[in-house]
Design a protein around this motif. Structure first.
Motif, PDB file in Angstrom:
ATOM      1  N   GLU A 124      94.976  -3.064  18.631  1.00 34.90           N
ATOM      2  CA  GLU A 124      95.006  -1.748  19.285  1.00 34.90           C
ATOM      3  C   GLU A 124      95.661  -1.843  20.656  1.00 34.90           C
ATOM      4  O   GLU A 124      96.455  -0.975  21.041  1.00 34.90           O
ATOM      5  CB  GLU A 124      93.582  -1.200  19.411  1.00 34.90           C
ATOM      6  N   GLU A 125      95.329  -2.901  21.401  1.00 38.34           N
ATOM      7  CA  GLU A 125      95.964  -3.077  22.709  1.00 38.34           C
ATOM      8  C   GLU A 125      97.462  -3.296  22.548  1.00 38.34           C
ATOM      9  O   GLU A 125      98.273  -2.753  23.316  1.00 38.34           O
ATOM     10  CB  GLU A 125      95.338  -4.261  23.454  1.00 38.34           C
ATOM     11  N   LYS A 128      99.221   0.087  21.880  1.00 37.66           N
ATOM     12  CA  LYS A 128      99.367   0.889  23.094  1.00 37.66           C
ATOM     13  C   LYS A 128     100.453   0.321  24.005  1.00 37.66           C
ATOM     14  O   LYS A 128     101.249   1.073  24.585  1.00 37.66           O
ATOM     15  CB  LYS A 128      98.034   0.962  23.840  1.00 37.66           C
ATOM     16  N   THR A 131     103.941   1.119  22.755  1.00 36.74           N
ATOM     17  CA  THR A 131     104.315   2.510  23.073  1.00 36.74           C
ATOM     18  C   THR A 131     104.774   2.618  24.522  1.00 36.74           C
ATOM     19  O   THR A 131     105.786   3.260  24.827  1.00 36.74           O
ATOM     20  CB  THR A 131     103.112   3.449  22.841  1.00 36.74           C
TER      21      THR A 131
END
Length: 205
Positions: A124-125, A128, A131
């Motif tokens: 998940e990190e 992010k 992005t």
């Protein structure tokens, strides 16, 4: 902005006010009221004034814009590149952490459920960060667009030197947003109207 329409026997009158005030009440925000007619007069006058200034000093305006943009971009480029490097290094670190979690699960150093939680967290990190890095890389290339932006804006605004009526097309072509200040009877000051153009023309005129 909240648009209010008042219908009369002979005409329809438009005005604008703070949407939060209208929806949530006077205690939430003070009035930012302005009639559409007055706002149109202000916008049309400002557009024509800017068009006149552009025509009088088109080469100078273009030069000042590009010089100012270059200074801003040089400062932003350095900071953006530094930040981009940090994010990419962290993405690499997370990749190694994910591999390590798999290895620890296989060798029995950590339970499977712990491995899954770690991998989900790291992934998940990573998502992010990827992005953010894409946005930073786009930001680095924005200076190439600056010259094209000012040329297009100059071409557009010159058309409206002697225009007699404000149109939706004009607003969409030239204006990013309009900020309407508080109503004079609330602020005890003249109402301020900030017109933000798609090119920061006010800083170079």
């Amino acid at each position: 902005v909240y648009s209010n329409i008042k219908k009369g026997p002979k005409r329809v009158v438009y005005d604008f006010n703070c949407g939060n005030r209208v929806r949530l009440g006077k205690s939430f925000c003070f009035s930012h009221y302005i009639s559409a007619a007055n706002l149109e007069i202000i916008l049309l006058s400002d557009i024509r004034e800017k068009a006149e200034l552009v025509i009088k000093d088109e080469d100078g305006l273009r030069k000042r814009f590009l010089e100012r943009q270059k200074l801003l971009e040089e400062s932003r480029y350095t900071e953006t590149k530094r930040e981009l490097g940090k994010k990419k290094r962290r993405i690499g670190e997370l990749e190694k952490l994910i591999e390590s979690a798999y290895e620890d699960k296989v060798t029995g150093k950590i339970p499977e459920e712990v491995c899954i939680r770690l991998i989900e967290k790291y992934t998940e990190e990573q998502r992010k960060l990827k992005t953010v890095t894409e946005e930073l890389e786009q930001d680095l290339s924005s200076s190439k667009q600056a010259g094209a932006d000012v040329e297009e804006f100059i071409s557009r605004i010159k058309k409206y030197l002697e225009v007699k009526e404000l149109t939706r097309e004009m607003c969409l072509e030239l204006i990013e947003r309009i900020v309407v200040g508080g109503f004079p009877r609330v602020t005890n000051q003249p109402q301020k109207i900030e017109i933000v153009y798609k090119v920061d023309i006010n800083s170079i005129l």
